[in-house]
Design a protein around this motif. Structure first.
Motif, PDB file in Angstrom:
ATOM      1  N   ASP A   1       1.015  -8.310  44.012  1.00  0.00           N
ATOM      2  CA  ASP A   1       0.165  -9.393  43.346  1.00  0.00           C
ATOM      3  C   ASP A   1      -0.911  -8.840  42.590  1.00  0.00           C
ATOM      4  O   ASP A   1      -2.013  -9.225  42.391  1.00  0.00           O
ATOM      5  CB  ASP A   1      -0.289 -10.435  44.322  1.00  0.00           C
ATOM      6  CG  ASP A   1       0.887 -11.269  44.846  1.00  0.00           C
ATOM      7  OD1 ASP A   1       1.785 -11.512  44.149  1.00  0.00           O
ATOM      8  OD2 ASP A   1       0.546 -11.693  46.118  1.00  0.00           O
TER       9      ASP A   1
ATOM     10  N   ALA B   1      -1.905  -7.189  38.961  1.00  0.00           N
ATOM     11  CA  ALA B   1      -1.667  -7.345  37.556  1.00  0.00           C
ATOM     12  C   ALA B   1      -1.676  -5.923  36.827  1.00  0.00           C
ATOM     13  O   ALA B   1      -1.289  -5.740  35.624  1.00  0.00           O
ATOM     14  CB  ALA B   1      -2.551  -7.972  36.728  1.00  0.00           C
TER      15      ALA B   1
ATOM     16  N   THR C   1      -5.438 -16.733  39.098  1.00  0.00           N
ATOM     17  CA  THR C   1      -5.211 -15.909  40.031  1.00  0.00           C
ATOM     18  C   THR C   1      -3.554 -15.353  39.474  1.00  0.00           C
ATOM     19  O   THR C   1      -2.807 -16.345  39.328  1.00  0.00           O
ATOM     20  CB  THR C   1      -5.144 -16.188  41.459  1.00  0.00           C
ATOM     21  OG1 THR C   1      -6.227 -16.734  41.793  1.00  0.00           O
ATOM     22  CG2 THR C   1      -4.491 -15.222  42.368  1.00  0.00           C
ATOM     23  N   TYR C   2      -3.292 -14.197  39.414  1.00  0.00           N
ATOM     24  CA  TYR C   2      -1.788 -13.858  39.207  1.00  0.00           C
ATOM     25  C   TYR C   2      -1.525 -13.508  40.441  1.00  0.00           C
ATOM     26  O   TYR C   2      -1.782 -12.778  41.395  1.00  0.00           O
ATOM     27  CB  TYR C   2      -1.913 -12.348  38.475  1.00  0.00           C
ATOM     28  CG  TYR C   2      -0.593 -11.819  38.345  1.00  0.00           C
ATOM     29  CD1 TYR C   2       0.334 -12.096  37.481  1.00  0.00           C
ATOM     30  CD2 TYR C   2      -0.069 -10.733  39.121  1.00  0.00           C
ATOM     31  CE1 TYR C   2       1.461 -11.774  37.193  1.00  0.00           C
ATOM     32  CE2 TYR C   2       0.960 -10.120  39.241  1.00  0.00           C
ATOM     33  CZ  TYR C   2       1.848 -10.536  38.031  1.00  0.00           C
ATOM     34  OH  TYR C   2       3.178 -10.050  38.078  1.00  0.00           O
TER      35      TYR C   2
ATOM     36  N   LYS D   1       3.404 -14.791  37.722  1.00  0.00           N
ATOM     37  CA  LYS D   1       2.783 -15.915  37.099  1.00  0.00           C
ATOM     38  C   LYS D   1       1.348 -15.991  37.179  1.00  0.00           C
ATOM     39  O   LYS D   1       0.659 -15.467  38.270  1.00  0.00           O
ATOM     40  CB  LYS D   1       3.321 -17.348  37.047  1.00  0.00           C
ATOM     41  CG  LYS D   1       3.258 -17.867  38.621  1.00  0.00           C
ATOM     42  CD  LYS D   1       4.146 -19.069  38.925  1.00  0.00           C
ATOM     43  CE  LYS D   1       3.703 -19.583  40.407  1.00  0.00           C
ATOM     44  NZ  LYS D   1       4.447 -20.989  40.258  1.00  0.00           N
ATOM     45  N   VAL D   2       0.448 -16.680  36.331  1.00  0.00           N
ATOM     46  CA  VAL D   2      -0.967 -16.808  36.238  1.00  0.00           C
ATOM     47  C   VAL D   2      -1.105 -18.184  36.579  1.00  0.00           C
ATOM     48  O   VAL D   2      -0.779 -19.071  35.852  1.00  0.00           O
ATOM     49  CB  VAL D   2      -1.781 -16.314  35.454  1.00  0.00           C
ATOM     50  CG1 VAL D   2      -3.172 -16.712  35.416  1.00  0.00           C
ATOM     51  CG2 VAL D   2      -1.601 -14.582  35.078  1.00  0.00           C
TER      52      VAL D   2
ATOM     53  N   ARG E   1      -3.160 -18.068  25.690  1.00  0.00           N
ATOM     54  CA  ARG E   1      -3.186 -16.737  26.089  1.00  0.00           C
ATOM     55  C   ARG E   1      -3.170 -15.930  24.796  1.00  0.00           C
ATOM     56  O   ARG E   1      -2.019 -15.997  24.160  1.00  0.00           O
ATOM     57  CB  ARG E   1      -1.927 -16.252  26.786  1.00  0.00           C
ATOM     58  CG  ARG E   1      -2.081 -14.687  27.404  1.00  0.00           C
ATOM     59  CD  ARG E   1      -0.388 -14.172  27.510  1.00  0.00           C
ATOM     60  NE  ARG E   1       0.428 -15.005  28.003  1.00  0.00           N
ATOM     61  CZ  ARG E   1       1.397 -15.461  27.080  1.00  0.00           C
ATOM     62  NH1 ARG E   1       1.548 -14.886  25.868  1.00  0.00           N
ATOM     63  NH2 ARG E   1       2.472 -16.128  27.768  1.00  0.00           N
TER      64      ARG E   1
ATOM     65  N   PRO F   1       2.742 -13.901  31.906  1.00  0.00           N
ATOM     66  CA  PRO F   1       1.577 -12.932  31.594  1.00  0.00           C
ATOM     67  C   PRO F   1       1.768 -11.571  30.984  1.00  0.00           C
ATOM     68  O   PRO F   1       2.918 -11.132  31.089  1.00  0.00           O
ATOM     69  CB  PRO F   1       0.727 -13.262  32.950  1.00  0.00           C
ATOM     70  CG  PRO F   1       1.742 -13.127  33.961  1.00  0.00           C
ATOM     71  CD  PRO F   1       2.981 -13.941  33.330  1.00  0.00           C
TER      72      PRO F   1
ATOM     73  N   LEU G   1      -7.416 -11.396  32.285  1.00  0.00           N
ATOM     74  CA  LEU G   1      -6.772 -11.079  33.271  1.00  0.00           C
ATOM     75  C   LEU G   1      -6.994  -9.719  33.647  1.00  0.00           C
ATOM     76  O   LEU G   1      -6.593  -8.564  32.963  1.00  0.00           O
ATOM     77  CB  LEU G   1      -5.295 -11.306  33.202  1.00  0.00           C
ATOM     78  CG  LEU G   1      -4.460 -11.108  34.188  1.00  0.00           C
ATOM     79  CD1 LEU G   1      -4.892 -11.849  35.560  1.00  0.00           C
ATOM     80  CD2 LEU G   1      -3.009 -11.219  33.714  1.00  0.00           C
TER      81      LEU G   1
ATOM     82  N   GLY H   1      -5.727  -9.135  39.301  1.00  0.00           N
ATOM     83  CA  GLY H   1      -4.961 -10.196  39.451  1.00  0.00           C
ATOM     84  C   GLY H   1      -5.825 -11.501  39.410  1.00  0.00           C
ATOM     85  O   GLY H   1      -5.353 -12.480  39.361  1.00  0.00           O
TER      86      GLY H   1
END
Length: 245
Positions: free
Chosen positions: A23, A25, A72-73, A77-78, A95, A118, A147, A151
Motif C-alpha cells: 500500500d 505508492a 489514500t492509495y 487505486k486512490v 489527475r 494512479p 500523491l 500513499g
C-alpha cells in the motif's frame, strides 16, 4: 534494501513489490503525459513581447473549491473524499488535468472519487459544479493534492516567487479549455505534472497566466499562452522566465 525479513512478492499498479510495501505508492510508475504524441523539436526564435497582455483572471462569483480533501492509495487505486460545497450538484476530479471521476451529489453520506489507474506523484485537482461542466457552472479549481510515496494525498503548490526558465509557445483556439473555462487571454496550457491546474504565474513579455488547459505538445517545461488571432502566430517559440505567484 535488506531488512532481514522475507516477504512474498505481489503486483501493485503493474509493478512488483513486496507485500510489506503493497500500500505504498513508491513503486508506482512515473506519470505519463496524457498523449502518446511526440512533439517536434521547436527551438526558440527571436524574442519579443506580445501586443496583448494576459490579465489576472478573476474567479469571483464561482463556487469555492471543495475542502477537507483526503486521499489514500491502497490495492492499486486512490480513494479520495472531500466535503460538500453549498450550491454544487456535482464534482470533477482530475489527475494531472485528465478527468478521472465525476461525482454527482444525490445526498449520499460521503463524497468519494476513485482513481483506478494512479501514477507516482500525481497531482489531483477537484472542482465543484453547479449543474454541468460549462464555464458558467464550473467553480474555482482547488489547489493540487499530490500523491506522496507514503500513499497519502498532501496539499502541494509551487513556491511563490520561484523563477523558472520555460519554453513558451502560443495558441488561439476558441471554446472550452480542459478545465471547463472558456479559452482567452490569461488562460494558459501547461503540463499539469509540472505545473498543476489552478497555478497562477507570470510570463515575461506576456503577463499573467492561470493554468487552465493542457495540450498535445505541451509536455515538460513548456507553457502555451493564449493570444488572439495572428498574435499567436507572431509570438512563435520563445525561451522565457516564468514566476510563480
Amino acid at each position: 534494501m535488506a531488512t532481514g525479513v522475507l516477504v512474498s512478492a505481489v503486483a501493485v499498479g503493474g509493478v512488483n513489490l513486496t507485500s510489506a510495501y503493497a500500500d505504498s505508492a513508491v513503486g508506482l510508475k512515473a506519470c505519463p503525459h496524457f498523449s502518446d504524441v511526440k512533439p517536434p523539436n521547436r527551438p526558440p526564435g527571436p524574442s519579443h513581447n506580445s501586443k496583448s497582455q494576459g490579465p489576472k483572471i478573476s474567479l469571483a462569483g464561482r463556487l469555492p473549491a471543495p475542502t477537507g480533501v483526503t486521499g489514500t492509495y491502497a490495492k492499486g487505486k486512490v480513494t479520495i473524499t472531500f466535503k460538500r460545497v453549498p450550491g454544487a450538484t456535482a464534482y470533477r476530479v482530475w489527475r494531472n488535468a485528465v478527468s478521472v471521476a465525476w461525482v454527482s451529489d444525490w445526498g449520499q453520506p460521503a463524497l468519494v472519487a476513485i482513481d483506478s489507474t494512479p501514477c507516482r506523484h500525481a497531482n489531483y485537482t477537484i472542482v465543484a459544479l453547479r449543474s454541468d461542466a460549462s464555464d458558467r457552472s464550473t467553480g474555482q479549481l482547488s489547489g493540487a493534492y499530490r500523491l506522496a510515496d507514503s500513499g497519502k494525498l498532501a496539499a502541494y503548490r509551487l513556491v511563490a516567487g520561484t523563477k523558472l526558465s520555460f519554453k513558451v509557445t502560443s495558441y488561439n483556439d476558441l471554446g472550452q479549455t480542459s478545465s471547463g473555462y472558456t479559452a482567452g487571454l490569461g488562460k494558459c496550457a501547461v503540463d499539469a505534472r509540472v505545473i498543476p491546474l489552478g497555478t497562477r504565474f507570470k510570463v515575461d513579455g506576456y503577463g499573467y497566466c492561470y493554468a487552465a488547459d493542457i495540450g498535445l505538445w505541451i509536455q515538460g517545461k513548456i507553457v502555451d499562452v493564449w493570444l488572439p488571432g495572428s498574435q499567436a502566430d507572431n509570438w512563435g517559440v520563445q525561451q522565457r522566465t516564468i514566476t510563480i505567484i
